[in-house]
Scaffold this active site. Sequence first.
Site, PDB file in Angstrom:
ATOM      1  N   HIS A   1       0.842  -1.207   0.000  1.00  0.00           N
ATOM      2  CA  HIS A   1       0.000   0.000   0.000  1.00  0.00           C
ATOM      3  C   HIS A   1       0.875   1.254   0.000  1.00  0.00           C
ATOM      4  CE1 HIS A   1      -3.710  -2.174   0.763  1.00  0.00           C
ATOM      5  NE2 HIS A   1      -3.189  -2.768   1.816  1.00  0.00           N
TER       6      HIS A   1
ATOM      7  N   ALA B   1      -5.363   1.388   2.352  1.00  0.00           N
ATOM      8  CA  ALA B   1      -6.710   0.808   2.417  1.00  0.00           C
ATOM      9  C   ALA B   1      -7.579   1.439   3.501  1.00  0.00           C
ATOM     10  CB  ALA B   1      -6.604  -0.698   2.634  1.00  0.00           C
ATOM     11  N   SER B   2      -6.992   1.711   4.662  1.00  0.00           N
ATOM     12  CA  SER B   2      -7.809   2.246   5.754  1.00  0.00           C
ATOM     13  C   SER B   2      -8.303   3.652   5.440  1.00  0.00           C
ATOM     14  CB  SER B   2      -7.028   2.247   7.070  1.00  0.00           C
ATOM     15  OG  SER B   2      -5.880   3.066   6.949  1.00  0.00           O
TER      16      SER B   2
ATOM     17  N   HIS C   1     -10.646  -6.310   0.304  1.00  0.00           N
ATOM     18  CA  HIS C   1      -9.951  -5.454   1.261  1.00  0.00           C
ATOM     19  C   HIS C   1     -10.911  -4.407   1.818  1.00  0.00           C
ATOM     20  CE1 HIS C   1      -6.700  -3.811   3.443  1.00  0.00           C
ATOM     21  NE2 HIS C   1      -5.758  -4.375   2.729  1.00  0.00           N
TER      22      HIS C   1
ATOM     23  N   TYR D   1     -10.305  -6.222   9.526  1.00  0.00           N
ATOM     24  CA  TYR D   1      -9.698  -6.817   8.335  1.00  0.00           C
ATOM     25  C   TYR D   1      -9.817  -8.341   8.375  1.00  0.00           C
ATOM     26  CZ  TYR D   1      -7.301  -2.496   6.729  1.00  0.00           C
ATOM     27  OH  TYR D   1      -6.993  -1.240   6.255  1.00  0.00           O
TER      28      TYR D   1
ATOM     29  N   HIS E   1      -4.208 -11.232   4.194  1.00  0.00           N
ATOM     30  CA  HIS E   1      -3.929 -11.516   5.608  1.00  0.00           C
ATOM     31  C   HIS E   1      -4.045 -13.009   5.877  1.00  0.00           C
ATOM     32  CE1 HIS E   1      -6.233  -7.625   5.137  1.00  0.00           C
ATOM     33  NE2 HIS E   1      -5.000  -7.233   5.304  1.00  0.00           N
TER      34      HIS E   1
ATOM     35  N   GLU F   1       2.279  -6.967   2.750  1.00  0.00           N
ATOM     36  CA  GLU F   1       1.477  -5.792   3.117  1.00  0.00           C
ATOM     37  C   GLU F   1       2.338  -4.748   3.802  1.00  0.00           C
ATOM     38  OE1 GLU F   1      -1.855  -6.110   5.847  1.00  0.00           O
ATOM     39  OE2 GLU F   1      -3.020  -4.710   4.641  1.00  0.00           O
TER      40      GLU F   1
END
Length: 338
Positions: free
Chosen positions: A8, A71-72, A177, A193, A222, A283
């Site tokens: 990311h 992503a967050s 995601h 997640y 994950h 990640e």
Amino acid sequence: MIIDCHGHYTTAPVALQGFRDRQVAAFGRGNGFDEPPPTISDAEIHDSIAANQLRLMDERGTDLTILSPKASAMAHHVPDVASAAVWARANNELIQRVTAAFPGRFAGVAQLPQAPGAPLDAAVAELRRCVEELRFVGCNLNADPSGGLWTGRPLVDEYWFPLYEAMVELDVPAMIHVSSSINPNFHTLGAHYLMADTAVYMQFVEHDLFDRFPTLRFVIPHGGGAVPYHWGRFRGLAQRLGRPDPSIGLAPNVFFDTCVYQAEGIELLLEVVGTQNVLFASEMLGAVPNCVDPESGDQWDDTKRYLDRAGLGADQVAAIFSGNAMRVYPRLETLASA
Ligand SMILES: [Zn+2]
């Protein structure tokens, strides 16, 4: 060739998030917002990647990272798909500029403009733009745009089919995601997640989505959440529900990454899921950036170390580190040949 399928751009210049904060605040006040996305220089992009993701890739021996926006920060819970479209576009433009700044080191994955219950037209349009114009190789799909409230439809519902039709036509996969949790019961990284990864797998077990879309492909990140640990439960439930054994029935369509931050977890994943359905990933910089296990001295997200110690054969190494990624993300081949 070592391909990390899950990175990311969490180190994007802070002006980017400032723009989103003002955009969301304006929406909250009921005001319009026509400010353009911030101007970010090539030098800022270069430095933000070179000192972080690229430095770690070189230290760890990763050749190429499949990179998506933070992503967050997607924040799909904001109930306004128009601002989500502007936000996704701004992020995806930056990902494209990273791929251009470091040729051969990054491939783009799109953030989609989603909002709870909103039609997927904007998401389909942005996916097409990213793949056809920006040469991205996939997208991130948020299975819970409500941000931990789970107010939407499961991924097997026909609500999602317009997006799946585009994914099949473009021959790109989606990584499942979710984004930030607005539910204080669920920590974004430690609960939301992993629960989404687990929940979506059970949706796939329970329904016949891939009968309708036989070439549709998903990567569950994950390490699949709780799936490998409860592999027998999922197989048993499939049996009870009269569904095919997921170890066979879902194998052509559902893949897992290796973002599991301990050796035992990765070994279990490989043992139960099998080499052909696991893609190398770390990640980074994600949940535990630059954090070190005080017992081993290893960085938690240096997942290649765990794999290096797993006693894998040459065929397994080739599949996990690159072969599976090339199968799941076939547009990587086009990028490589260019
Ligand atoms: Zn991620």
